[in-house]
Design a protein around this motif. Structure first.
Motif, short mmCIF file in Angstrom:
data_model
loop_
_atom_site.label_atom_id
_atom_site.label_comp_id
_atom_site.label_asym_id
_atom_site.label_seq_id
_atom_site.Cartn_x
_atom_site.Cartn_y
_atom_site.Cartn_z
N ASP A 83 0.86 -1.01 -0.13
CA ASP A 83 -0.22 0.03 0.09
C ASP A 83 0.88 1.23 -0.22
N GLY A 84 2.03 1.15 0.06
CA GLY A 84 2.82 2.40 -0.24
C GLY A 84 3.66 3.06 1.00
N ARG A 85 3.04 2.37 2.32
CA ARG A 85 3.72 2.86 3.55
C ARG A 85 5.31 2.52 3.74
N VAL A 86 5.70 1.44 2.92
CA VAL A 86 7.16 1.24 2.96
C VAL A 86 7.57 1.04 1.45
N THR A 87 8.51 1.82 1.06
CA THR A 87 9.00 1.89 -0.31
C THR A 87 10.30 1.41 -0.35
N VAL A 88 11.05 0.79 -1.42
CA VAL A 88 12.50 0.26 -1.52
C VAL A 88 12.96 1.15 -2.65
N ARG A 89 14.09 1.76 -2.24
CA ARG A 89 14.88 2.65 -3.17
C ARG A 89 16.21 1.96 -3.41
N ALA A 90 16.79 1.92 -4.85
CA ALA A 90 18.16 1.52 -5.02
C ALA A 90 18.73 2.76 -5.86
N HIS A 91 19.11 3.46 -5.22
CA HIS A 91 19.66 4.88 -5.84
C HIS A 91 21.12 4.43 -6.48
N PRO A 92 21.67 4.76 -7.40
CA PRO A 92 22.99 4.46 -8.21
C PRO A 92 23.96 5.13 -7.21
N PHE A 93 23.69 6.01 -6.64
CA PHE A 93 24.77 6.65 -5.61
C PHE A 93 25.02 5.80 -4.36
N SER A 94 24.13 4.62 -4.02
CA SER A 94 24.34 3.90 -3.00
C SER A 94 25.59 2.97 -3.22
N CYS A 95 26.01 2.62 -4.42
CA CYS A 95 27.40 1.96 -4.84
C CYS A 95 28.28 2.80 -5.20
N ALA A 96 28.36 4.13 -4.72
CA ALA A 96 29.34 5.27 -5.16
C ALA A 96 30.41 5.03 -4.34
N PRO A 97 31.81 5.30 -4.62
CA PRO A 97 33.07 5.10 -4.09
C PRO A 97 33.30 6.52 -3.26
N LEU A 98 32.22 6.98 -3.07
CA LEU A 98 32.24 8.48 -2.34
C LEU A 98 31.70 8.72 -1.16
N PRO A 99 31.72 9.85 -0.21
CA PRO A 99 31.22 9.90 1.02
C PRO A 99 29.67 10.66 0.65
N TYR A 100 28.81 10.71 1.51
CA TYR A 100 27.52 11.24 1.48
C TYR A 100 27.63 12.62 1.19
N ALA A 101 28.87 13.40 1.54
CA ALA A 101 28.93 14.81 1.38
C ALA A 101 28.71 15.15 0.03
N ASP A 102 29.07 14.01 -0.95
CA ASP A 102 28.95 14.30 -2.32
C ASP A 102 27.60 13.89 -2.94
N MET A 103 26.93 13.41 -2.15
CA MET A 103 25.44 13.02 -2.87
C MET A 103 24.85 13.90 -3.84
N PRO A 104 24.06 13.29 -4.82
CA PRO A 104 23.41 14.01 -5.76
C PRO A 104 22.24 14.94 -5.13
N ASP A 105 21.67 15.82 -5.97
CA ASP A 105 20.75 16.56 -5.45
C ASP A 105 19.49 15.81 -5.15
N ASP A 106 18.93 15.03 -5.97
CA ASP A 106 17.99 14.35 -5.53
C ASP A 106 17.87 13.33 -4.69
N LEU A 107 18.83 12.96 -4.22
CA LEU A 107 18.97 12.05 -2.94
C LEU A 107 19.18 13.01 -1.62
N ARG A 108 19.64 14.00 -1.78
CA ARG A 108 19.89 15.21 -0.74
C ARG A 108 18.23 15.59 -0.47
N ALA A 109 17.55 15.67 -1.44
CA ALA A 109 16.24 16.09 -1.24
C ALA A 109 15.48 15.18 -0.48
N GLU A 110 15.55 13.98 -0.88
CA GLU A 110 14.81 12.94 -0.31
C GLU A 110 15.06 12.62 1.28
N PHE A 111 16.63 12.85 1.70
CA PHE A 111 17.12 12.61 3.05
C PHE A 111 16.34 14.08 3.81
N ALA A 112 16.34 15.32 2.91
CA ALA A 112 15.84 16.23 3.67
C ALA A 112 14.40 16.45 4.22
#
Length: 421
Positions: A310-339
């Motif tokens: 029913d959508g109360r739980v969703t699963v996300r698999a963002h490409p940045f989840s496998c990035a070799p970088l810290p979250y400080a370098d996250m893309p804008d769409d992921l930043r907006a979701e966490f915000a």
């Protein structure tokens, strides 16, 4: 004159023999190649590719993605630093980057990205399923039957700590320990901000038990319990599959049932990574395991199944989840979701390294300082399996250093709960 900003802590590399990062690159990665090669009847081409990667781990250099790689993936890796690191020794680039690129290269070697018969076949799946089906998992799920008899705060604490200590089920970590388990010798938490974490969520609704299927009527349309204020949204960035993912799912199910969360977003990896990191397929395997277990475990699983439907739980698999970088370098769409989340909880050692930055911080460096960039309230649940550490009190650091246990940072016997509200 204004104060000169302090120099950032040095990035962790793997070029010091005898160090933990060096051991991962020189010993753990070859062991993983061997494990993967034994798990499947790969054809000669795939085996030659695995042998070439094994040789590269010993004395080779970072190579670009193959020419046949998806152009979008090539573009991502170019943005993630490939031009700067290609041609350099695995040991002389940031350890976080080297590890991440190793797993990307491993997937190329086994033909995961295709085309061909091995396209989409998770090279770690046999180990993941063995972990999920282990007798220890049966015991942990059976223990859920007694949770309903605990006071509400004890029940919540038990499930939070189950999620925290479940991180010791990490398959890649156990490889480097010769398969030894650490579950009988855990030490107290080196940092415990659990009260701060609970304070970010509303109190439980009265009359809920945390078991059964109560709580499935919570709205999936973006309204909270009161129908007026903003919905309470939990982002949980998962780490490992199997016996770690199961308690993560149990915690989410519990928070939904208690009415402390209206919606949950579960972030997993888009493809196999770091041996046991969870993918969408692993979420489904864990849910099936719960639903088939009977008793309270099945009720938790049924609640999650309904919440996904029913959508109360969703699963996300963002490409940045496998990035070799810290979250400080996250893309804008992921930043907006966490915000937009009420709180984001990051699980496990790798996510901690990416959250604070994989650097040689002084252990007393404030956790709030190194996570100040994060776009919303953030919490880390982590068992310690690598050198990076922040947010310790001076007395705690002194006691750990004086304990004579030189591997407290990397041995998986210590853990932390850290929060920046």
């Amino acid at each position: 004159m204004p104060d000169t900003p302090p120099e950032p802590a040095p990035v962790i590399l793997g070029n010091r023999p005898g160090s933990f990062p060096h051991g991962v690159l020189a010993e753990r990665h070859p062991a993983i190649i061997g494990q993967v090669g034994e798990a499947f009847p790969y054809d000669p081409e795939r085996r030659r590719a695995l042998d070439a990667l094994l040789a590269s781990c010993a004395d080779g250099v970072v190579e670009p993605l193959p020419a046949e790689a998806d152009p979008r993936d090539r573009d991502r890796w170019a943005r993630w630093g490939m031009d700067a690191y290609a041609g350099r020794s695995w040991f002389d680039v940031p350890w976080l980057w080297a590890e991440s690129h190793f797993y990307r290269r491993l997937l190329d070697a086994v033909g995961y990205f295709g085309p061909g018969a091995w396209q989409g076949v998770d090279p770690f799946r046999p180990a993941k399923l063995a972990e999920l089906d282990a007798p220890e998992t049966d015991g942990e799920l059976a223990a859920l039957d007694g949770l309903a008899d605990l006071p509400a705060d004890e029940r919540s604490r038990a499930l939070l700590h189950g999620s925290l200590w479940g991180n010791r089920a990490d398959l890649g970590f156990r490889l480097s320990r010769g398969g030894n388990d650490t579950e009988g010798d855990a030490e107290p938490l080196v940092a415990d901000d659990s009260d701060a974490l609970w304070s970010l969520l509303p109190p439980a609704r009265t009359g809920t038990s945390g078991t059964g299927t109560s709580g499935t009527g919570t709205s999936g349309t973006g309204t909270s319990r009161s129908g007026a204020s903003a919905p309470v949204v939990l982002c949980l960035v998962a780490d490992n599959a199997g016996r770690e993912l199961v308690p993560d799912l149990l915690l989410v199910s519990h928070l939904l049932a208690e009415g402390r969360v209206d919606r949950a977003i579960l972030h997993v990896k888009p493809y196999p990574y770091y041996v046991s990191d969870a993918t969408p397929a692993d979420v489904l395997d864990a849910l099936r395991r719960l639903r088939a277990a009977g008793g309270a475990a099945a009720a938790y699983g049924e609640r999650l199944w309904a919440a996904l439907s029913d959508g109360r739980v969703t699963v996300r698999a963002h490409p940045f989840s496998c990035a070799p970088l810290p979250y400080a370098d996250m893309p804008d769409d992921l930043r907006a979701e966490f915000a937009s989340a009420t709180v984001t909880v990051l699980k496990g050692d790798l996510n901690y390294r990416r959250l604070v930055g994989d650097r040689w911080y002084a252990p007393t460096t404030p956790f709030a300082d190194v996570t100040a960039y994060f776009p919303g309230p953030v919490a880390a649940l982590r068992t310690l399996k690598s050198d990076v550490i922040t947010g310790l009190g001076a007395d705690t650091e002194a006691a750990l250093e004086a304990s004579g246990e030189g591997r407290w940072r990397t041995g998986g016997t210590h853990a932390l709960i850290q929060v920046r509200g």
